[in-house]
Write a protein that holds these residues in place. Structure first.
Motif, PDB file in Angstrom:
ATOM      1  N   TRP A  28       0.813  -1.218   0.000  1.00 54.90           N
ATOM      2  CA  TRP A  28       0.000   0.000   0.000  1.00 54.90           C
ATOM      3  C   TRP A  28       0.848   1.270   0.000  1.00 54.90           C
ATOM      4  O   TRP A  28       0.590   2.200  -0.765  1.00 54.90           O
ATOM      5  N   ASN A  29       1.856   1.340   0.863  1.00 58.74           N
ATOM      6  CA  ASN A  29       2.636   2.577   0.983  1.00 58.74           C
ATOM      7  C   ASN A  29       3.345   2.938  -0.313  1.00 58.74           C
ATOM      8  O   ASN A  29       3.440   4.112  -0.673  1.00 58.74           O
ATOM      9  N   ASP A  30       3.891   1.965  -1.014  1.00 61.84           N
ATOM     10  CA  ASP A  30       4.557   2.255  -2.285  1.00 61.84           C
ATOM     11  C   ASP A  30       3.577   2.814  -3.304  1.00 61.84           C
ATOM     12  O   ASP A  30       3.904   3.746  -4.048  1.00 61.84           O
ATOM     13  N   TYR A  31       2.383   2.240  -3.360  1.00 64.07           N
ATOM     14  CA  TYR A  31       1.404   2.762  -4.319  1.00 64.07           C
ATOM     15  C   TYR A  31       0.846   4.109  -3.880  1.00 64.07           C
ATOM     16  O   TYR A  31       0.461   4.933  -4.715  1.00 64.07           O
ATOM     17  N   LYS A  32       0.843   4.367  -2.590  1.00 64.71           N
ATOM     18  CA  LYS A  32       0.428   5.686  -2.102  1.00 64.71           C
ATOM     19  C   LYS A  32       1.475   6.743  -2.458  1.00 64.71           C
ATOM     20  O   LYS A  32       1.139   7.824  -2.948  1.00 64.71           O
ATOM     21  N   LEU A  33       2.746   6.432  -2.206  1.00 63.70           N
ATOM     22  CA  LEU A  33       3.801   7.437  -2.309  1.00 63.70           C
ATOM     23  C   LEU A  33       4.587   7.401  -3.616  1.00 63.70           C
ATOM     24  O   LEU A  33       5.230   8.371  -3.983  1.00 63.70           O
ATOM     25  N   GLY A  34       4.541   6.281  -4.345  1.00 65.50           N
ATOM     26  CA  GLY A  34       5.229   6.185  -5.621  1.00 65.50           C
ATOM     27  C   GLY A  34       6.523   5.403  -5.535  1.00 65.50           C
ATOM     28  O   GLY A  34       7.068   5.201  -4.449  1.00 65.50           O
ATOM     29  N   PHE A  35       7.020   4.950  -6.692  1.00 60.02           N
ATOM     30  CA  PHE A  35       8.263   4.172  -6.729  1.00 60.02           C
ATOM     31  C   PHE A  35       8.822   4.187  -8.146  1.00 60.02           C
ATOM     32  O   PHE A  35       8.150   4.586  -9.103  1.00 60.02           O
ATOM     33  N   GLY A  36      10.061   3.731  -8.293  1.00 62.35           N
ATOM     34  CA  GLY A  36      10.730   3.697  -9.581  1.00 62.35           C
ATOM     35  C   GLY A  36      11.452   4.994  -9.887  1.00 62.35           C
ATOM     36  O   GLY A  36      11.648   5.849  -9.014  1.00 62.35           O
ATOM     37  N   ARG A  37      11.853   5.130 -11.138  1.00 62.63           N
ATOM     38  CA  ARG A  37      12.573   6.317 -11.603  1.00 62.63           C
ATOM     39  C   ARG A  37      11.865   6.915 -12.810  1.00 62.63           C
ATOM     40  O   ARG A  37      11.429   6.191 -13.709  1.00 62.63           O
ATOM     41  N   ALA A  38      11.779   8.242 -12.841  1.00 64.46           N
ATOM     42  CA  ALA A  38      11.060   8.912 -13.922  1.00 64.46           C
ATOM     43  C   ALA A  38      11.730   8.744 -15.278  1.00 64.46           C
ATOM     44  O   ALA A  38      11.107   8.965 -16.309  1.00 64.46           O
ATOM     45  N   ASP A  39      13.027   8.358 -15.293  1.00 71.38           N
ATOM     46  CA  ASP A  39      13.691   8.112 -16.569  1.00 71.38           C
ATOM     47  C   ASP A  39      13.592   6.635 -16.966  1.00 71.38           C
ATOM     48  O   ASP A  39      14.235   6.195 -17.917  1.00 71.38           O
TER      49      ASP A  39
END
Length: 242
Positions: free
Chosen positions: A96-107
């Protein structure tokens, strides 16, 4: 059971010129005042940057820059990409927290985060575009002319980051029985009109009319960008523990 994509950066809060776009991120030659910090890729386009690439946006305010990929070419550009998958380099099997706050790299591959999407759609009216492409270069897309996340909720998280969409336009995605299991999936949004939304809780901040609503909370190991003629869209997974 609750863990946004954010690179820790030190910014000054309106005590002079704000830190410019980072070296390596387009726009590094310019310094903008805090009031001119871009909310999304539409604002970046208006500042004169019209090439695809990674930029900094500020959905949470001037002290919290968020890297995002801007698609400045598809259908007139100005798209703020909030989900991008193309080679499996980033695991989307997350809690849940990762999908709430985001993950990965924009590039690369990434998810911008439900809280960022909620903040964006509180401040601006957006349209949504979901693009699909398989390894045989077959493409399809779906578009909605109104898109928001929990526009009237006191707490978007308690509301389950409810997804609201209306005005479906089929670009071949609805003809598929299911999204491709391999290939590129991109979900993005852009400003639908120049006027800003009223702040959350005000009389003017109402949900879209004729809106199809589904939960945007993550719940499956493999997130997909899928749409259908019913006007429902799901751009997040549907079975991660909450």
């Amino acid at each position: 059971m609750k863990a946004l994509l954010a690179l820790p950066l030190l910014l000054l809060l309106c005590t002079g010129p704000c830190v410019p776009q980072l070296l390596g991120i387009r726009g590094d030659a310019l310094e903008r005042s805090c009031l001119q910090q871009p909310l999304d890729c539409d604002d970046i386009y208006a500042q004169g940057y019209q090439a695809d690439g990674v930029y900094l946006i500020y959905p949470s305010g001037p002290s919290v820059p968020v890297p995002v990929f801007c698609d400045m070419t598809t259908e007139g550009g100005k798209w703020t990409v909030f989900q991008k998958r193309f080679n499996g380099s980033v695991s989307f099997f997350r809690g849940w927290n990762d999908y709430k706050l985001g993950f990965g790299r924009a590039d690369g591959e990434y998810w911008l985060g439900l809280q960022n999407l909620h903040l964006l759609t509180l401040k601006q009216k957006y349209e949504l575009r979901v693009d699909l492409e398989d390894f045989e270069n077959n493409t399809a897309f779906a578009k909605y002319n109104d898109f928001s996340i929990s526009p009237n909720a006191v707490s978007a998280e308690e509301d389950g980051y409810s997804l609201h969409v209306s005005g479906f336009e089929d670009g071949g995605a609805a003809a598929r029985s299911s999204p491709p299991s391999t290939g590129t999936r991109t979900s993005s949004c852009r400003t639908a009109r120049p006027s800003r939304r009223a702040p959350s809780g005000s009389a003017a901040a109402t949900s879209p009319t004729s809106t199809a609503s589904t939960s945007a909370a993550p719940t499956s190991p493999t997130p997909t960008a899928s749409t259908g003629p019913s006007g429902r869209a799901s751009t997040t997974p549907s079975s991660a523990p909450r």
